[in-house]
Motif scaffolding. Sequence first.
Motif, mmCIF file in Angstrom:
data_model
loop_
_atom_site.group_PDB
_atom_site.id
_atom_site.type_symbol
_atom_site.label_atom_id
_atom_site.label_comp_id
_atom_site.label_asym_id
_atom_site.label_seq_id
_atom_site.Cartn_x
_atom_site.Cartn_y
_atom_site.Cartn_z
ATOM 1 N N GLU A 1 21.771 18.040 24.738
ATOM 2 C CA GLU A 1 23.034 18.681 25.122
ATOM 3 C C GLU A 1 23.805 17.816 26.120
ATOM 4 O OE1 GLU A 1 20.087 20.354 24.875
ATOM 5 O OE2 GLU A 1 20.430 22.530 24.834
ATOM 6 N N LEU A 2 23.080 17.187 27.050
ATOM 7 C CA LEU A 2 23.740 16.354 28.071
ATOM 8 C C LEU A 2 24.359 15.118 27.434
ATOM 9 C CD1 LEU A 2 21.071 16.766 30.889
ATOM 10 C CD2 LEU A 2 23.468 17.463 31.071
ATOM 11 N N ILE A 3 23.708 14.573 26.415
ATOM 12 C CA ILE A 3 24.271 13.398 25.731
ATOM 13 C C ILE A 3 25.532 13.783 24.967
ATOM 14 C CG2 ILE A 3 23.860 11.765 23.833
ATOM 15 C CD1 ILE A 3 20.934 11.589 24.792
ATOM 16 N N MET A 4 25.503 14.935 24.315
ATOM 17 C CA MET A 4 26.643 15.367 23.497
ATOM 18 C C MET A 4 27.854 15.789 24.321
ATOM 19 S SD MET A 4 25.759 15.127 20.358
ATOM 20 C CE MET A 4 26.937 16.155 19.479
ATOM 21 N N ALA A 5 27.599 16.358 25.500
ATOM 22 C CA ALA A 5 28.708 16.934 26.283
ATOM 23 C C ALA A 5 29.498 15.845 27.011
ATOM 24 C CB ALA A 5 28.138 17.923 27.284
ATOM 25 N N LYS A 6 30.766 16.186 27.321
ATOM 26 C CA LYS A 6 31.556 15.289 28.174
ATOM 27 C C LYS A 6 31.639 15.862 29.586
ATOM 28 C CE LYS A 6 34.513 13.335 24.572
ATOM 29 N NZ LYS A 6 34.200 14.360 23.525
ATOM 30 N N THR A 7 31.672 17.205 29.659
ATOM 31 C CA THR A 7 31.779 17.839 30.980
ATOM 32 C C THR A 7 30.658 18.861 31.158
ATOM 33 O OG1 THR A 7 33.197 19.550 30.062
ATOM 34 C CG2 THR A 7 34.310 17.637 31.006
ATOM 35 N N PHE A 8 30.281 19.080 32.388
ATOM 36 C CA PHE A 8 29.226 20.065 32.659
ATOM 37 C C PHE A 8 29.393 20.625 34.064
ATOM 38 C CE2 PHE A 8 25.951 18.436 35.679
ATOM 39 C CZ PHE A 8 26.585 17.255 36.025
ATOM 40 N N LYS A 9 28.676 21.690 34.324
ATOM 41 C CA LYS A 9 28.478 22.104 35.708
ATOM 42 C C LYS A 9 27.092 22.720 35.844
ATOM 43 C CE LYS A 9 30.317 26.806 35.958
ATOM 44 N NZ LYS A 9 31.189 27.710 36.680
ATOM 45 N N VAL A 10 26.636 22.822 37.075
ATOM 46 C CA VAL A 10 25.329 23.437 37.304
ATOM 47 C C VAL A 10 25.566 24.801 37.929
ATOM 48 C CG1 VAL A 10 23.088 23.214 38.460
ATOM 49 C CG2 VAL A 10 24.307 21.163 37.688
ATOM 50 N N GLU A 11 24.850 25.801 37.435
ATOM 51 C CA GLU A 11 24.873 27.113 38.099
ATOM 52 C C GLU A 11 23.464 27.425 38.556
ATOM 53 O OE1 GLU A 11 26.635 30.199 35.729
ATOM 54 O OE2 GLU A 11 28.651 29.377 35.998
ATOM 55 N N ALA A 12 23.336 27.838 39.802
ATOM 56 C CA ALA A 12 21.993 28.116 40.306
ATOM 57 C C ALA A 12 21.908 29.565 40.759
ATOM 58 C CB ALA A 12 21.682 27.181 41.462
ATOM 59 N N LYS A 13 20.719 30.150 40.533
ATOM 60 C CA LYS A 13 20.448 31.510 41.021
ATOM 61 C C LYS A 13 19.109 31.467 41.719
ATOM 62 C CE LYS A 13 22.452 34.629 37.850
ATOM 63 N NZ LYS A 13 22.143 34.597 36.449
ATOM 64 N N ARG A 14 19.080 32.029 42.919
ATOM 65 C CA ARG A 14 17.814 31.964 43.652
ATOM 66 C C ARG A 14 17.398 33.377 43.997
ATOM 67 N NH1 ARG A 14 17.070 30.094 49.782
ATOM 68 N NH2 ARG A 14 18.878 31.458 49.885
ATOM 69 N N SER A 15 16.527 33.991 43.178
ATOM 70 C CA SER A 15 16.083 35.336 43.553
ATOM 71 C C SER A 15 14.883 35.236 44.504
ATOM 72 C CB SER A 15 15.764 36.189 42.337
ATOM 73 O OG SER A 15 14.897 35.522 41.477
ATOM 74 N N ASP A 16 14.201 34.101 44.497
ATOM 75 C CA ASP A 16 13.145 33.868 45.495
ATOM 76 C C ASP A 16 13.774 33.219 46.722
ATOM 77 O OD1 ASP A 16 11.100 33.069 47.082
ATOM 78 O OD2 ASP A 16 10.235 31.635 45.655
ATOM 79 N N LYS A 17 14.041 34.044 47.735
ATOM 80 C CA LYS A 17 14.790 33.530 48.897
ATOM 81 C C LYS A 17 13.942 32.590 49.759
ATOM 82 C CE LYS A 17 18.480 35.847 47.839
ATOM 83 N NZ LYS A 17 19.487 35.174 47.008
ATOM 84 N N LYS A 18 12.664 32.512 49.443
ATOM 85 C CA LYS A 18 11.819 31.588 50.221
ATOM 86 C C LYS A 18 11.974 30.135 49.748
ATOM 87 C CE LYS A 18 7.704 33.830 50.037
ATOM 88 N NZ LYS A 18 7.884 35.130 49.384
ATOM 89 N N PHE A 19 12.581 29.963 48.607
ATOM 90 C CA PHE A 19 12.789 28.599 48.103
ATOM 91 C C PHE A 19 13.691 27.855 49.091
ATOM 92 C CE2 PHE A 19 14.830 25.463 45.216
ATOM 93 C CZ PHE A 19 13.674 24.837 44.765
ATOM 94 N N PRO A 20 13.288 26.653 49.521
ATOM 95 C CA PRO A 20 13.959 26.001 50.662
ATOM 96 C C PRO A 20 15.400 25.543 50.417
ATOM 97 C CG PRO A 20 12.223 24.594 49.776
ATOM 98 C CD PRO A 20 12.077 25.914 49.109
ATOM 99 N N PHE A 21 15.866 25.503 49.189
ATOM 100 C CA PHE A 21 17.266 25.132 48.934
ATOM 101 C C PHE A 21 18.051 26.384 48.551
ATOM 102 C CE2 PHE A 21 14.677 21.465 48.108
ATOM 103 C CZ PHE A 21 15.429 20.352 48.489
ATOM 104 N N ASN A 22 19.260 26.529 49.085
ATOM 105 C CA ASN A 22 20.082 27.653 48.629
ATOM 106 C C ASN A 22 20.828 27.254 47.346
ATOM 107 O OD1 ASN A 22 22.356 26.198 49.320
ATOM 108 N ND2 ASN A 22 22.610 27.222 51.306
ATOM 109 N N SER A 23 21.558 28.204 46.759
ATOM 110 C CA SER A 23 22.161 27.933 45.443
ATOM 111 C C SER A 23 23.108 26.726 45.449
ATOM 112 C CB SER A 23 22.857 29.182 44.914
ATOM 113 O OG SER A 23 21.913 30.200 44.768
#
Length: 392
Positions: free
Chosen positions: A100-122
């Motif tokens: 999919e990444l090879i085929m696409a020209k544009t992208f974005k990342v969406e993040a969801k963090r339901s485990d709030k202990k994960f050290p990076f926020n969305s």
Amino acid sequence: MKEIILLKNGELALKGLNRHTFENQLVKNMKFRLHDLGKIRYTNSQSTIIVEPIDERVDLDEAFRRILKIFGIAGISRCAAVEKDMNEILPAACDYLRDELIMAKTFKVEAKRSDKKFPFNSPQICMEVGGAILEKYPHLTVDVHNPELIVNVEIRDKFAYIHGNQVKGAGGMPVGTAGQAAILISGGIDSPVAAWMMARRGLKLVGIHFASPPYTSVRAEMKVHSLLKQVSKYSGEIPLYVVPFTHIQEEIKDKCPEDLFTLVMRRFMMRCSEAIAKKNGCGALITGESVGQVASQTMQAMNCTEAVVESLPIFRPLVGMDKDEVIERARKIGTFETSIQPYEDCCTVFTPKHPRTKPQIWQLEEAEKALDINALVEEALAETKFLTITGE
Ligand code: ATP
Ligand code: MG
């Protein structure tokens, strides 16, 4: 890398306190439809169901295909499940979605963090993952408004899940959550579509078909079986009652005025169907009628038909649809090609040349005085045949 399927429940999320009932029914339906594929675990949390293969032999492609036909699911994603560790997440995002990444020209990342202990926020997850992707696929640009590809990263209880664009599910409500109803099924284009539409609203289906041998052939009945088989890929197993209609039709032909044949016949269909429906705990009858499509589907004709149904509503999901809309739907659900095979239906066996389009109930009651209604209905019910249709 472990792969799982992640489902979004859609309309279910709106159901408040009933939500668990709906989710449980959905999982039950999925278990039933996927059981022969191997051991699968279903986990339910926050309007999402995770479908996780436990044994190796589970064919995830086949599971995905079947899930596309299960009602109550708004969106489906096939995901990589990795440890909740950036050192795992970054390479997995780049590799898992490589094509999919090879085929696409544009992208974005969406993040969801339901485990709030994960050290990076969305936002931080988006930055990290976006950066790693851009480094590996320099032809890409970020487009936050209208990207071709959304790379989703969800940090949940046990794992981090990575997936691309979500595929639309079959929608509607899980079959069984709205109760049970009886579909009057012919071999035509309309009734299988009507069945599908009501199953999508959560109704479990019971099929009723009227056959008039020798005027209608065994192959005409087989056609109904294959139509229901196709519908049952969506609705689950369908019990089918095949009602012998020959004697009733011959009596009508001998004793009633020709311009009312079809309507008298349809009233008999309704009487027999109501009896079968009630015996099976059904709360409604379903037909494929649409206003004005044929003489027996004018408002007045429908009024005469439904007058004999004592205490069930009649659902006519196609009532306001054009034929081409029905055909489009029939093609999508895979019934059209079967429906257009040219086998006779009992409705077409004794078609009057000039059917009455604005009948009144008293005219039908008058015409039916020549018939022993109860005896005819009872005889047909006594000789009704039962079988079960299943698609998988
Ligand atoms: P279809 O394409 O579903 O056959 P139709 O446009 O041909 O519908 P009719 O033949 O008037 O319309 O039938 C109207 C409805 O009555 C059908 O949609 C179906 O629900 C029911 N029906 C017709 N024939 C039968 C049958 N042989 N057995 C059971 N139900 C029937
Ligand atoms: Mg028909």
